[in-house]
Design a protein around this motif. Structure first.
Motif, short mmCIF file in Angstrom:
data_model
loop_
_atom_site.label_atom_id
_atom_site.label_comp_id
_atom_site.label_asym_id
_atom_site.label_seq_id
_atom_site.Cartn_x
_atom_site.Cartn_y
_atom_site.Cartn_z
N ILE A 1 5.94 2.78 -1.02
CA ILE A 1 4.99 1.68 -0.95
C ILE A 1 5.51 0.68 0.07
O ILE A 1 6.70 0.35 0.09
CB ILE A 1 4.83 1.01 -2.34
CG1 ILE A 1 4.23 2.02 -3.32
CG2 ILE A 1 3.98 -0.25 -2.24
CD1 ILE A 1 4.17 1.53 -4.75
N GLN B 1 -0.42 4.77 6.55
CA GLN B 1 -0.97 4.34 5.27
C GLN B 1 -1.64 5.55 4.63
O GLN B 1 -2.36 6.29 5.29
CB GLN B 1 -1.99 3.22 5.50
CG GLN B 1 -2.50 2.60 4.23
CD GLN B 1 -3.22 1.30 4.51
OE1 GLN B 1 -2.59 0.31 4.81
NE2 GLN B 1 -4.53 1.33 4.41
N ALA B 2 -1.36 5.78 3.36
CA ALA B 2 -1.88 6.96 2.67
C ALA B 2 -3.39 6.88 2.49
O ALA B 2 -3.97 5.80 2.41
CB ALA B 2 -1.19 7.12 1.32
N VAL C 1 2.58 10.75 -1.38
CA VAL C 1 3.16 9.53 -0.82
C VAL C 1 4.68 9.58 -0.84
O VAL C 1 5.28 10.32 -1.61
CB VAL C 1 2.65 8.26 -1.56
CG1 VAL C 1 1.14 8.18 -1.48
CG2 VAL C 1 3.12 8.23 -3.00
N LYS D 1 2.51 7.43 3.50
CA LYS D 1 2.81 8.86 3.57
C LYS D 1 3.54 9.15 4.88
O LYS D 1 3.52 8.36 5.82
CB LYS D 1 1.53 9.69 3.51
CG LYS D 1 0.61 9.51 4.72
CD LYS D 1 -0.62 10.38 4.61
CE LYS D 1 -1.51 10.23 5.84
NZ LYS D 1 -2.68 11.12 5.77
N LYS E 1 -2.43 7.04 -8.17
CA LYS E 1 -2.46 7.78 -6.92
C LYS E 1 -3.09 6.88 -5.87
O LYS E 1 -3.58 5.79 -6.18
CB LYS E 1 -3.26 9.08 -7.07
CG LYS E 1 -4.75 8.84 -7.37
CD LYS E 1 -5.50 10.14 -7.50
CE LYS E 1 -6.98 9.86 -7.80
NZ LYS E 1 -7.74 11.09 -7.86
N SER E 2 -3.10 7.33 -4.64
CA SER E 2 -3.66 6.56 -3.54
C SER E 2 -5.17 6.74 -3.46
O SER E 2 -5.69 7.85 -3.61
CB SER E 2 -3.03 7.01 -2.22
OG SER E 2 -3.58 6.30 -1.13
N GLY F 1 -5.08 3.45 0.60
CA GLY F 1 -3.68 3.31 0.22
C GLY F 1 -3.44 2.44 -1.00
O GLY F 1 -2.31 2.18 -1.38
N ARG F 2 -4.51 1.98 -1.65
CA ARG F 2 -4.37 1.18 -2.86
C ARG F 2 -4.20 2.10 -4.06
O ARG F 2 -4.55 3.28 -4.02
CB ARG F 2 -5.60 0.29 -3.05
CG ARG F 2 -5.76 -0.72 -1.93
CD ARG F 2 -7.04 -1.47 -2.03
NE ARG F 2 -8.14 -0.50 -1.95
CZ ARG F 2 -9.42 -0.81 -1.89
NH1 ARG F 2 -9.79 -2.06 -1.92
NH2 ARG F 2 -10.34 0.12 -1.80
N GLY F 3 -3.67 1.57 -5.16
CA GLY F 3 -3.42 2.37 -6.35
C GLY F 3 -4.62 2.46 -7.27
O GLY F 3 -5.23 1.45 -7.60
N ARG G 1 0.85 -1.20 0.00
CA ARG G 1 0.00 0.00 0.00
C ARG G 1 0.88 1.25 0.00
O ARG G 1 2.01 1.24 0.48
CB ARG G 1 -0.90 0.04 1.24
CG ARG G 1 -1.83 -1.14 1.43
CD ARG G 1 -3.04 -1.10 0.52
NE ARG G 1 -3.90 -2.25 0.72
CZ ARG G 1 -5.06 -2.21 1.37
NH1 ARG G 1 -5.51 -1.08 1.88
NH2 ARG G 1 -5.77 -3.31 1.52
N PHE G 2 0.31 2.34 -0.52
CA PHE G 2 1.01 3.62 -0.48
C PHE G 2 1.17 4.08 0.98
O PHE G 2 0.27 3.90 1.81
CB PHE G 2 0.22 4.70 -1.24
CG PHE G 2 0.39 4.65 -2.73
CD1 PHE G 2 1.64 4.80 -3.32
CD2 PHE G 2 -0.71 4.48 -3.56
CE1 PHE G 2 1.79 4.78 -4.70
CE2 PHE G 2 -0.57 4.45 -4.94
CZ PHE G 2 0.68 4.61 -5.51
#
Length: 137
Positions: A41, A31-32, A38, A20, A91-92, A96-98, A17-18
């Motif tokens: 990962i 987690q973003a 971010v 920050k 992006k998140s 936090g997933r893409g 997950r992304f």
């Protein structure tokens, strides 16, 4: 060679997950969330070994744990938050997933997809591309 920063988790962070920076606490990450800038990962592993006889954490890191962080320019696995094509700028989402950029306004790019994602939850190879803002009119 760039090295990813060493951060401790200040909450629960799932694998792939992304992540920050926690702006309220030095040397901590979170987690973003949706559209957050971010820093990298999270790694693929969890903070406990897989055990069949007891319930264990599915988190990569929990509060106080070190975060294995893949940073700018590195190849990583990222959990998809929906479908997108190879080459998509990501992006998140709120978890936090893409997800692919929405193509409106100023957006925080976190990675570029090296392969397509067909559905949410799929792990895909990406190149981390932190803080590369993209403006859409």
């Amino acid at each position: 060679m760039n090295r990813s920063p060493r951060l401790l988790a200040n909450g629960n962070i799932y694998p792939c997950r992304f992540v920050k920076v926690d702006g309220s606490n030095d040397d901590y990450g979170l987690q973003a969330g949706a559209g957050d800038p971010v820093i990298g990962i999270s790694g693929t592993g969890t903070n406990y070994p897989p055990l069949t006889d007891q319930s264990v954490s599915a988190y990569h890191a929990q509060a106080g744990d070190p975060i294995s962080l893949l940073g700018d320019g590195e190849e990583a696995l990222l959990e998809a938050g929906g479908s997108f094509a190879a080459g998509a700028k990501l992006k998140s989402d709120s978890s936090g997933r893409g997800v692919a950029l929405a193509n409106s306004g100023l957006e925080e790019v976190g990675a570029v997809a090296l392969e397509a994602a067909g559905a949410s939850g799929q792990l895909v190879r990406v190149q981390v591309a932190c803080n590369r803002n993209q403006y859409h009119s």
